[in-house]
Structures are given as C-alpha cells and as structure tokens.
Design a protein around this motif. Structure first.
Motif, PDB file in Angstrom:
ATOM      1  N   VAL A  90       0.727  -1.456   0.438  1.00 45.28           N
ATOM      2  CA  VAL A  90      -0.021   0.131  -0.074  1.00 45.28           C
ATOM      3  C   VAL A  90       0.649   1.471   0.128  1.00 45.28           C
ATOM      4  N   TYR A  91       1.990   1.449   0.739  1.00 35.55           N
ATOM      5  CA  TYR A  91       2.878   2.194   0.150  1.00 35.55           C
ATOM      6  C   TYR A  91       3.165   2.947  -0.774  1.00 35.55           C
ATOM      7  N   GLN A  92       3.882   1.727  -1.881  1.00 35.46           N
ATOM      8  CA  GLN A  92       4.629   1.536  -2.941  1.00 35.46           C
ATOM      9  C   GLN A  92       3.181   2.181  -3.250  1.00 35.46           C
ATOM     10  N   GLY A  93       1.699   1.940  -3.304  1.00 35.88           N
ATOM     11  CA  GLY A  93       0.601   2.221  -4.058  1.00 35.88           C
ATOM     12  C   GLY A  93       0.791   4.267  -3.695  1.00 35.88           C
ATOM     13  N   VAL A  94       0.945   4.582  -2.465  1.00 37.06           N
ATOM     14  CA  VAL A  94       1.111   6.207  -2.435  1.00 37.06           C
ATOM     15  C   VAL A  94       2.391   6.436  -3.133  1.00 37.06           C
ATOM     16  N   LEU A  95       3.164   6.078  -3.288  1.00 33.69           N
ATOM     17  CA  LEU A  95       4.004   6.653  -3.825  1.00 33.69           C
ATOM     18  C   LEU A  95       4.221   6.443  -5.368  1.00 33.69           C
ATOM     19  N   ASP A  96       3.217   5.425  -6.078  1.00 22.11           N
ATOM     20  CA  ASP A  96       3.288   5.486  -7.415  1.00 22.11           C
ATOM     21  C   ASP A  96       1.684   6.611  -7.643  1.00 22.11           C
ATOM     22  N   GLY A 122      -6.606   3.932   1.266  1.00 23.22           N
ATOM     23  CA  GLY A 122      -6.317   2.598   1.509  1.00 23.22           C
ATOM     24  C   GLY A 122      -5.268   2.350   2.347  1.00 23.22           C
ATOM     25  N   ALA A 123      -3.864   3.718   2.519  1.00 18.35           N
ATOM     26  CA  ALA A 123      -2.861   2.530   3.033  1.00 18.35           C
ATOM     27  C   ALA A 123      -3.193   3.004   4.826  1.00 18.35           C
ATOM     28  N   ILE A 124      -4.409   3.632   5.338  1.00 18.93           N
ATOM     29  CA  ILE A 124      -4.503   3.447   6.747  1.00 18.93           C
ATOM     30  C   ILE A 124      -4.952   2.121   6.909  1.00 18.93           C
ATOM     31  N   GLY A 125      -5.520   1.650   6.091  1.00 10.56           N
ATOM     32  CA  GLY A 125      -6.542   0.245   5.879  1.00 10.56           C
ATOM     33  C   GLY A 125      -5.092  -0.444   7.440  1.00 10.56           C
ATOM     34  N   VAL A 126      -4.142  -0.913   6.748  1.00 10.98           N
ATOM     35  CA  VAL A 126      -2.666  -1.692   6.661  1.00 10.98           C
ATOM     36  C   VAL A 126      -3.340  -1.267   8.292  1.00 10.98           C
ATOM     37  N   PRO A 127      -2.304  -0.285   8.756  1.00 13.35           N
ATOM     38  CA  PRO A 127      -2.010  -0.133  10.160  1.00 13.35           C
ATOM     39  C   PRO A 127      -3.465  -0.034  10.863  1.00 13.35           C
ATOM     40  N   LEU A 128      -3.995   0.265  10.633  1.00 11.31           N
ATOM     41  CA  LEU A 128      -5.773   0.134  11.078  1.00 11.31           C
ATOM     42  C   LEU A 128      -5.896  -0.771  12.153  1.00 11.31           C
ATOM     43  N   ARG A 129      -5.981  -1.980  10.982  1.00 12.59           N
ATOM     44  CA  ARG A 129      -6.544  -3.752  11.710  1.00 12.59           C
ATOM     45  C   ARG A 129      -5.079  -3.947  12.121  1.00 12.59           C
ATOM     46  N   LEU A 130      -3.558  -3.757  12.188  1.00 19.22           N
ATOM     47  CA  LEU A 130      -2.724  -3.948  12.691  1.00 19.22           C
ATOM     48  C   LEU A 130      -3.160  -3.228  14.609  1.00 19.22           C
ATOM     49  N   LEU A 131      -3.660  -2.411  14.417  1.00 19.49           N
ATOM     50  CA  LEU A 131      -3.700  -1.540  15.581  1.00 19.49           C
ATOM     51  C   LEU A 131      -4.652  -2.118  16.695  1.00 19.49           C
ATOM     52  N   ARG A 132      -6.151  -2.566  15.613  1.00 21.24           N
ATOM     53  CA  ARG A 132      -7.001  -3.670  15.911  1.00 21.24           C
ATOM     54  C   ARG A 132      -6.888  -5.084  16.825  1.00 21.24           C
ATOM     55  N   ARG A 133      -5.960  -5.684  15.513  1.00 22.52           N
ATOM     56  CA  ARG A 133      -5.671  -6.893  16.852  1.00 22.52           C
ATOM     57  C   ARG A 133      -4.585  -6.886  16.973  1.00 22.52           C
ATOM     58  N   SER A 134      -3.719  -6.179  17.355  1.00 18.53           N
ATOM     59  CA  SER A 134      -2.746  -5.763  18.287  1.00 18.53           C
ATOM     60  C   SER A 134      -3.395  -5.835  19.037  1.00 18.53           C
ATOM     61  N   LEU A 135      -4.810  -5.211  19.765  1.00 18.33           N
ATOM     62  CA  LEU A 135      -5.628  -4.510  20.882  1.00 18.33           C
ATOM     63  C   LEU A 135      -6.348  -5.741  21.450  1.00 18.33           C
ATOM     64  N   ALA A 136      -6.140  -6.028  20.347  1.00 12.66           N
ATOM     65  CA  ALA A 136      -6.977  -7.439  20.485  1.00 12.66           C
ATOM     66  C   ALA A 136      -6.279  -9.009  22.083  1.00 12.66           C
ATOM     67  N   VAL A 137      -5.357  -8.820  20.928  1.00 13.22           N
ATOM     68  CA  VAL A 137      -3.824  -9.479  21.399  1.00 13.22           C
ATOM     69  C   VAL A 137      -3.851  -9.602  23.095  1.00 13.22           C
ATOM     70  N   LEU A 138      -3.289  -8.057  22.999  1.00 15.62           N
ATOM     71  CA  LEU A 138      -3.308  -7.689  24.582  1.00 15.62           C
ATOM     72  C   LEU A 138      -4.898  -7.882  25.678  1.00 15.62           C
ATOM     73  N   GLU A 139      -5.607  -7.799  25.085  1.00 19.30           N
ATOM     74  CA  GLU A 139      -7.575  -8.058  25.433  1.00 19.30           C
ATOM     75  C   GLU A 139      -6.962  -9.709  25.491  1.00 19.30           C
TER      76      GLU A 139
END
Length: 209
Positions: A82-88, A113-130
C-alpha cells in the motif's frame, strides 16, 4: 515474500536507504513476534494437571494467537504494497490541470487505502493485549516473563499502527474520515495502555513474591 527468506535479509532491507520495508511493516513484525511468546506460554502450560481448570480457556486463546500471527505476517507484507501505491500516485504527471486533478484524486485514494493496514494492525494488536490480560494470571507462573514480553511487543506494534495511521491522516482531506479514524485509534491507545498496565502489575507482583 520475506516469510520464506532469512530474517537477516528482512532486517538488512529494513535498514537500507529504501522506502520499504518501513515502520508499518516492522510494527506488524513486532506484534507477530509478540504472539510467539504468547503462544509459547500457552503451549507450555496446556496439558499439565495443575492447570486443567483453565485449559479450555488457554487453548482458545492459543488459537487466537496463532490466527493473529498469520494476520500480522500478512500485514507486514501488505504495508509495503500500500505504501508503494502512495509513492506511485505521487509520481503521476501534474503538468496540465486535468493531470493535477487526477493525481490529487489518486493520492487521496492511495492514502485512504494506506490507513487500512495500520488500522488492522492496531485493532488486532489490541485484541492480543485483551487476550493476554485474561491469561496472565492463569499460565504457568514460570512463563509470566514471556507473557510480559508478548505484551511489550504487542503494545509496540499497536503504537506503530497508531503512528502510521496519523502519519497518513495528516494528508487526507476527508474531514469525516479523519475525525472518525482519529477517535477510534486514540481510544484504542488508551485501552491498550490500561491493559498493558494491568498485565505489568500482575507480572511485577509475581516477580516480588
């Protein structure tokens, strides 16, 4: 796919003077590493008669940690895409007015589109902490240090996700999306801090017994 290559290659590429792998990818790797310690703590507790009462819970959490690890590794690579998509998008021509308009639209779409990946990372990491907070006092006490390491890494991955979301939001012009996303990620950080504090209090208590 870096998952099929030596770890040294990924680390060297991340350290090199190239855009990817970047902070988002490395953050996902941190959370993936956190799940390994979470899984180890579960796997080394399950099957022992002393912990029979909590075995069902631990097995359930173990499956969730394994699923999270798969997703984190996927995000580690997806972030680069997704970051490559931003660069392009930024490389598109911008001489004529119509080109400028198309370029601006492409950049905005790529950033969204690029914020989707870190959003998923944040949500999933929070679930792991839970999940870690629910088992920190139930795994074999000899493994509580590994639970702490898992929490540290999950927290690092979550924070990395937060940083990358905000880094992209700065350039996104959609005010509604901005407000909604900032509210979610900021709330997640506060929740994560509370969970991390609870986990570490349990860990520190075990170390002072």
């Amino acid at each position: 796919m870096y998952c099929k290559e030596p770890l040294e290659k990924y680390l060297n590429d991340a350290a090199a003077g190239t855009p990817t792998p970047g902070g988002g990818s490395v953050s996902a790797l941190a959370s993936a590493l956190g799940t390994t310690m979470a899984s180890m703590s579960v796997n080394m507790t399950v099957g022992r008669p002393k912990f029979e009462e909590v075995e069902a819970l631990l097995k359930d959490k173990g499956k969730k940690f394994e699923q999270a690890r798969i997703e984190f590794l996927e995000l580690m690579h997806k972030d680069m895409e997704v970051y490559q998509g931003v660069l392009d998008a930024y490389k598109l021509p911008k001489v004529r007015p119509d080109e400028k308009e198309r370029r601006t639209e492409a950049i905005q779409n790529a950033l969204k589109g690029a914020i989707g990946v870190p959003l998923r990372l944040l949500r999933r990491s929070l679930a792991v902490l839970e999940d870690l907070a629910q088992i920190v006092d139930k795994v074999n006490p000899n493994l509580i240090g590994d639970i702490a390491v898992a929490a540290v890494l999950a927290q690092a991955g979550l924070r990395g996700g937060w940083i990358n979301v905000h880094a992209n939001l700065v350039y996104i012009k959609d005010e509604g999306l901005n407000k909604k996303t900032r509210t979610e990620v900021d709330h997640a950080v506060k929740r994560a801090e509370a969970l991390f504090k609870d986990i570490m209090a349990e860990v520190e208590g075990a170390f002072t017994k």
